[in-house]
Design a protein around this motif. Structure first.
Motif, PDB file in Angstrom:
ATOM      1  N   ALA A 140     -72.049  22.302  98.559  1.00  0.00           N
ATOM      2  CA  ALA A 140     -71.008  22.609  97.574  1.00  0.00           C
ATOM      3  C   ALA A 140     -71.641  22.496  96.195  1.00  0.00           C
ATOM      4  CB  ALA A 140     -69.841  21.628  97.703  1.00  0.00           C
ATOM      5  N   ASP A 141     -70.987  23.013  95.200  1.00  0.00           N
ATOM      6  CA  ASP A 141     -71.428  22.887  93.800  1.00  0.00           C
ATOM      7  C   ASP A 141     -72.922  23.134  93.599  1.00  0.00           C
ATOM      8  OD1 ASP A 141     -68.835  22.302  93.270  1.00  0.00           O
ATOM      9  OD2 ASP A 141     -69.228  20.414  92.261  1.00  0.00           O
ATOM     10  N   ASN A 142     -73.398  24.311  93.969  1.00  0.00           N
ATOM     11  CA  ASN A 142     -74.782  24.740  93.753  1.00  0.00           C
ATOM     12  C   ASN A 142     -75.818  23.999  94.591  1.00  0.00           C
ATOM     13  OD1 ASN A 142     -74.020  26.678  91.808  1.00  0.00           O
ATOM     14  ND2 ASN A 142     -73.872  25.059  90.283  1.00  0.00           N
ATOM     15  N   CYS A 143     -75.402  23.353  95.652  1.00  0.00           N
ATOM     16  CA  CYS A 143     -76.358  22.685  96.544  1.00  0.00           C
ATOM     17  C   CYS A 143     -77.084  23.726  97.389  1.00  0.00           C
ATOM     18  CB  CYS A 143     -75.629  21.707  97.475  1.00  0.00           C
ATOM     19  SG  CYS A 143     -74.939  20.282  96.631  1.00  0.00           S
ATOM     20  N   PRO A 144     -78.311  23.409  97.809  1.00  0.00           N
ATOM     21  CA  PRO A 144     -79.044  24.322  98.695  1.00  0.00           C
ATOM     22  C   PRO A 144     -78.312  24.507 100.029  1.00  0.00           C
ATOM     23  CG  PRO A 144     -80.475  22.566  97.886  1.00  0.00           C
ATOM     24  CD  PRO A 144     -79.086  22.232  97.454  1.00  0.00           C
ATOM     25  N   ALA A 145     -78.552  25.622 100.684  1.00  0.00           N
ATOM     26  CA  ALA A 145     -77.869  25.965 101.940  1.00  0.00           C
ATOM     27  C   ALA A 145     -78.085  24.920 103.028  1.00  0.00           C
ATOM     28  CB  ALA A 145     -78.335  27.333 102.420  1.00  0.00           C
ATOM     29  N   GLU A 146     -79.235  24.251 103.048  1.00  0.00           N
ATOM     30  CA  GLU A 146     -79.536  23.270 104.099  1.00  0.00           C
ATOM     31  C   GLU A 146     -78.936  21.880 103.827  1.00  0.00           C
ATOM     32  OE1 GLU A 146     -82.918  23.265 101.140  1.00  0.00           O
ATOM     33  OE2 GLU A 146     -81.786  24.816 102.175  1.00  0.00           O
ATOM     34  N   THR A 147     -78.098  21.772 102.831  1.00  0.00           N
ATOM     35  CA  THR A 147     -77.441  20.503 102.510  1.00  0.00           C
ATOM     36  C   THR A 147     -76.522  20.084 103.656  1.00  0.00           C
ATOM     37  OG1 THR A 147     -77.510  20.978 100.149  1.00  0.00           O
ATOM     38  CG2 THR A 147     -75.864  19.379 100.870  1.00  0.00           C
ATOM     39  N   ILE A 148     -76.623  18.807 104.069  1.00  0.00           N
ATOM     40  CA  ILE A 148     -75.774  18.299 105.157  1.00  0.00           C
ATOM     41  C   ILE A 148     -74.495  17.664 104.631  1.00  0.00           C
ATOM     42  CG2 ILE A 148     -77.667  17.994 106.790  1.00  0.00           C
ATOM     43  CD1 ILE A 148     -77.543  14.932 106.047  1.00  0.00           C
ATOM     44  N   SER A 149     -74.521  17.204 103.375  1.00  0.00           N
ATOM     45  CA  SER A 149     -73.365  16.535 102.782  1.00  0.00           C
ATOM     46  C   SER A 149     -73.499  16.561 101.262  1.00  0.00           C
ATOM     47  CB  SER A 149     -73.290  15.084 103.273  1.00  0.00           C
ATOM     48  OG  SER A 149     -72.183  14.417 102.713  1.00  0.00           O
ATOM     49  N   THR A 150     -72.388  16.820 100.586  1.00  0.00           N
ATOM     50  CA  THR A 150     -72.362  16.824  99.127  1.00  0.00           C
ATOM     51  C   THR A 150     -71.380  15.764  98.652  1.00  0.00           C
ATOM     52  OG1 THR A 150     -72.789  19.205  99.103  1.00  0.00           O
ATOM     53  CG2 THR A 150     -71.940  18.224  97.066  1.00  0.00           C
ATOM     54  N   HIS A 151     -71.826  14.926  97.708  1.00  0.00           N
ATOM     55  CA  HIS A 151     -70.960  13.899  97.126  1.00  0.00           C
ATOM     56  C   HIS A 151     -70.765  14.179  95.647  1.00  0.00           C
ATOM     57  CE1 HIS A 151     -71.342  10.528 100.287  1.00  0.00           C
ATOM     58  NE2 HIS A 151     -71.632  11.682 100.841  1.00  0.00           N
ATOM     59  N   LEU A 152     -69.522  14.107  95.203  1.00  0.00           N
ATOM     60  CA  LEU A 152     -69.172  14.161  93.788  1.00  0.00           C
ATOM     61  C   LEU A 152     -68.628  12.782  93.447  1.00  0.00           C
ATOM     62  CD1 LEU A 152     -67.210  17.547  93.798  1.00  0.00           C
ATOM     63  CD2 LEU A 152     -69.657  17.200  93.483  1.00  0.00           C
ATOM     64  N   ALA A 153     -69.158  12.183  92.380  1.00  0.00           N
ATOM     65  CA  ALA A 153     -68.764  10.814  92.052  1.00  0.00           C
ATOM     66  C   ALA A 153     -68.972  10.541  90.572  1.00  0.00           C
ATOM     67  CB  ALA A 153     -69.581   9.824  92.884  1.00  0.00           C
ATOM     68  N   ARG A 154     -68.344   9.454  90.122  1.00  0.00           N
ATOM     69  CA  ARG A 154     -68.603   8.923  88.783  1.00  0.00           C
ATOM     70  C   ARG A 154     -69.112   7.503  88.931  1.00  0.00           C
ATOM     71  NH1 ARG A 154     -63.800   9.447  84.587  1.00  0.00           N
ATOM     72  NH2 ARG A 154     -62.868   8.037  86.073  1.00  0.00           N
ATOM     73  N   LEU A 155     -69.955   7.106  87.997  1.00  0.00           N
ATOM     74  CA  LEU A 155     -70.368   5.714  87.882  1.00  0.00           C
ATOM     75  C   LEU A 155     -69.603   5.132  86.711  1.00  0.00           C
ATOM     76  CD1 LEU A 155     -74.224   6.058  88.417  1.00  0.00           C
ATOM     77  CD2 LEU A 155     -72.418   5.711  90.121  1.00  0.00           C
ATOM     78  N   ILE A 156     -68.938   4.003  86.959  1.00  0.00           N
ATOM     79  CA  ILE A 156     -68.055   3.382  85.975  1.00  0.00           C
ATOM     80  C   ILE A 156     -68.624   2.025  85.565  1.00  0.00           C
ATOM     81  CG2 ILE A 156     -65.685   2.601  85.532  1.00  0.00           C
ATOM     82  CD1 ILE A 156     -65.849   5.606  86.142  1.00  0.00           C
ATOM     83  N   LEU A 157     -68.678   1.786  84.264  1.00  0.00           N
ATOM     84  CA  LEU A 157     -69.163   0.504  83.743  1.00  0.00           C
ATOM     85  C   LEU A 157     -68.096  -0.573  83.928  1.00  0.00           C
ATOM     86  CD1 LEU A 157     -70.800   1.892  80.488  1.00  0.00           C
ATOM     87  CD2 LEU A 157     -71.992   0.955  82.498  1.00  0.00           C
ATOM     88  N   PRO A 158     -68.487  -1.853  83.871  1.00  0.00           N
ATOM     89  CA  PRO A 158     -67.496  -2.929  84.031  1.00  0.00           C
ATOM     90  C   PRO A 158     -66.337  -2.871  83.041  1.00  0.00           C
ATOM     91  CG  PRO A 158     -69.705  -3.819  84.272  1.00  0.00           C
ATOM     92  CD  PRO A 158     -69.854  -2.382  83.820  1.00  0.00           C
ATOM     93  N   ASP A 159     -66.566  -2.284  81.855  1.00  0.00           N
ATOM     94  CA  ASP A 159     -65.469  -2.183  80.874  1.00  0.00           C
ATOM     95  C   ASP A 159     -64.548  -0.986  81.144  1.00  0.00           C
ATOM     96  OD1 ASP A 159     -66.897   0.048  80.007  1.00  0.00           O
ATOM     97  OD2 ASP A 159     -67.335  -0.747  78.004  1.00  0.00           O
ATOM     98  N   GLY A 160     -64.821  -0.233  82.224  1.00  0.00           N
ATOM     99  CA  GLY A 160     -63.978   0.892  82.605  1.00  0.00           C
ATOM    100  C   GLY A 160     -64.433   2.240  82.065  1.00  0.00           C
ATOM    101  N   LYS A 161     -65.442   2.254  81.186  1.00  0.00           N
ATOM    102  CA  LYS A 161     -65.931   3.519  80.641  1.00  0.00           C
ATOM    103  C   LYS A 161     -66.805   4.217  81.673  1.00  0.00           C
ATOM    104  CE  LYS A 161     -66.013   2.225  75.785  1.00  0.00           C
ATOM    105  NZ  LYS A 161     -66.880   1.912  74.639  1.00  0.00           N
ATOM    106  N   PRO A 162     -66.645   5.536  81.802  1.00  0.00           N
ATOM    107  CA  PRO A 162     -67.536   6.277  82.695  1.00  0.00           C
ATOM    108  C   PRO A 162     -68.960   6.308  82.130  1.00  0.00           C
ATOM    109  CG  PRO A 162     -65.538   7.531  82.245  1.00  0.00           C
ATOM    110  CD  PRO A 162     -65.568   6.377  81.282  1.00  0.00           C
ATOM    111  N   LEU A 163     -69.924   6.091  82.990  1.00  0.00           N
ATOM    112  CA  LEU A 163     -71.330   6.157  82.610  1.00  0.00           C
ATOM    113  C   LEU A 163     -71.927   7.504  82.997  1.00  0.00           C
ATOM    114  CD1 LEU A 163     -74.006   4.922  81.658  1.00  0.00           C
ATOM    115  CD2 LEU A 163     -74.267   3.958  83.965  1.00  0.00           C
ATOM    116  N   ALA A 164     -71.555   8.010  84.186  1.00  0.00           N
ATOM    117  CA  ALA A 164     -72.186   9.229  84.682  1.00  0.00           C
ATOM    118  C   ALA A 164     -71.259   9.968  85.639  1.00  0.00           C
ATOM    119  CB  ALA A 164     -73.485   8.876  85.391  1.00  0.00           C
ATOM    120  N   TYR A 165     -71.489  11.266  85.722  1.00  0.00           N
ATOM    121  CA  TYR A 165     -70.856  12.120  86.727  1.00  0.00           C
ATOM    122  C   TYR A 165     -71.981  12.692  87.573  1.00  0.00           C
ATOM    123  CZ  TYR A 165     -68.569  16.096  88.926  1.00  0.00           C
ATOM    124  OH  TYR A 165     -68.103  17.006  89.840  1.00  0.00           O
TER     125      TYR A 165
END
Length: 177
Positions: A140-165
């Motif tokens: 999904a989302d531009n992954c190569p055809a041989e991808t077995i699983s795609t994860h979409l996630a965010r990393l959240i800091l302890p103060d609740g602010k998103p760090l990464a997508y």
């Protein structure tokens, strides 16, 4: 049965996608999960995860969706890092990581810009938690055809602010005997 013999037997048996997904679910950091998976499956020795084929782009003009996902305003900058996460000569994940550099230390930003250290290892001292958004079997989302699983996630800091997508495309190398 001795522990080393049991480990060798486990490593030689075919892995299932459910087993792999369970390992990923144990950790907030995919880097840590992949390192453990690589060690147990004996994919490489040493079982060290590195970020190869690094590409990095900075901008203050991400799509509106990214501004919302990262919780950034119109003047905030973000950086996108595209990497292959490898264990030995096997690519286990192809990942896109959009993150907010101002939420990292200068040393962390320098490490991400100049080394093959994965984001999860660099940012670990910030004690982020992972917020799963979606998991798709296959590509999904531009992954190569041989991808077995795609994860979409965010990393959240302890103060609740998103760090990464993150968009993580896990490869068939994870299931190879």
């Amino acid at each position: 049965m001795a522990f080393s013999a049991a480990l060798a037997l486990l490593a030689s048996a075919p892995a299932t996608l459910d087993q792999f997904e369970a390992k990923l679910a144990e950790h907030d950091s995919a880097t840590v999960a992949l390192g453990e998976w690589c060690a147990v499956r004996q994919i490489a020795s040493p079982a060290q995860i590195t970020a190869s084929d690094r590409r990095q782009v900075s901008s203050n003009d991400p799509p509106a969706k990214m501004r919302r996902l990262l919780g950034i305003g119109s003047r905030d900058h973000f950086t996108m890092r595209h990497v292959h996460l490898d264990c030995g000569d096997k690519t286990l994940s192809i990942a896109w990581n959009w993150y907010v550099p101002s939420r990292l230390t200068p040393e962390m930003n320098a490490a991400l810009a100049t080394t093959n250290t994965p984001f999860g290892k660099v940012a670990a001292p910030l004690r982020f938690r992972r917020e799963a958004i979606d998991t798709v079997k296959g590509p999904a989302d531009n992954c190569p055809a041989e991808t077995i699983s795609t994860h979409l996630a965010r990393l959240i800091l302890p103060d609740g602010k998103p760090l990464a997508y993150l968009v993580e495309c896990y490869t068939a190398a994870n299931l190879a005997p």
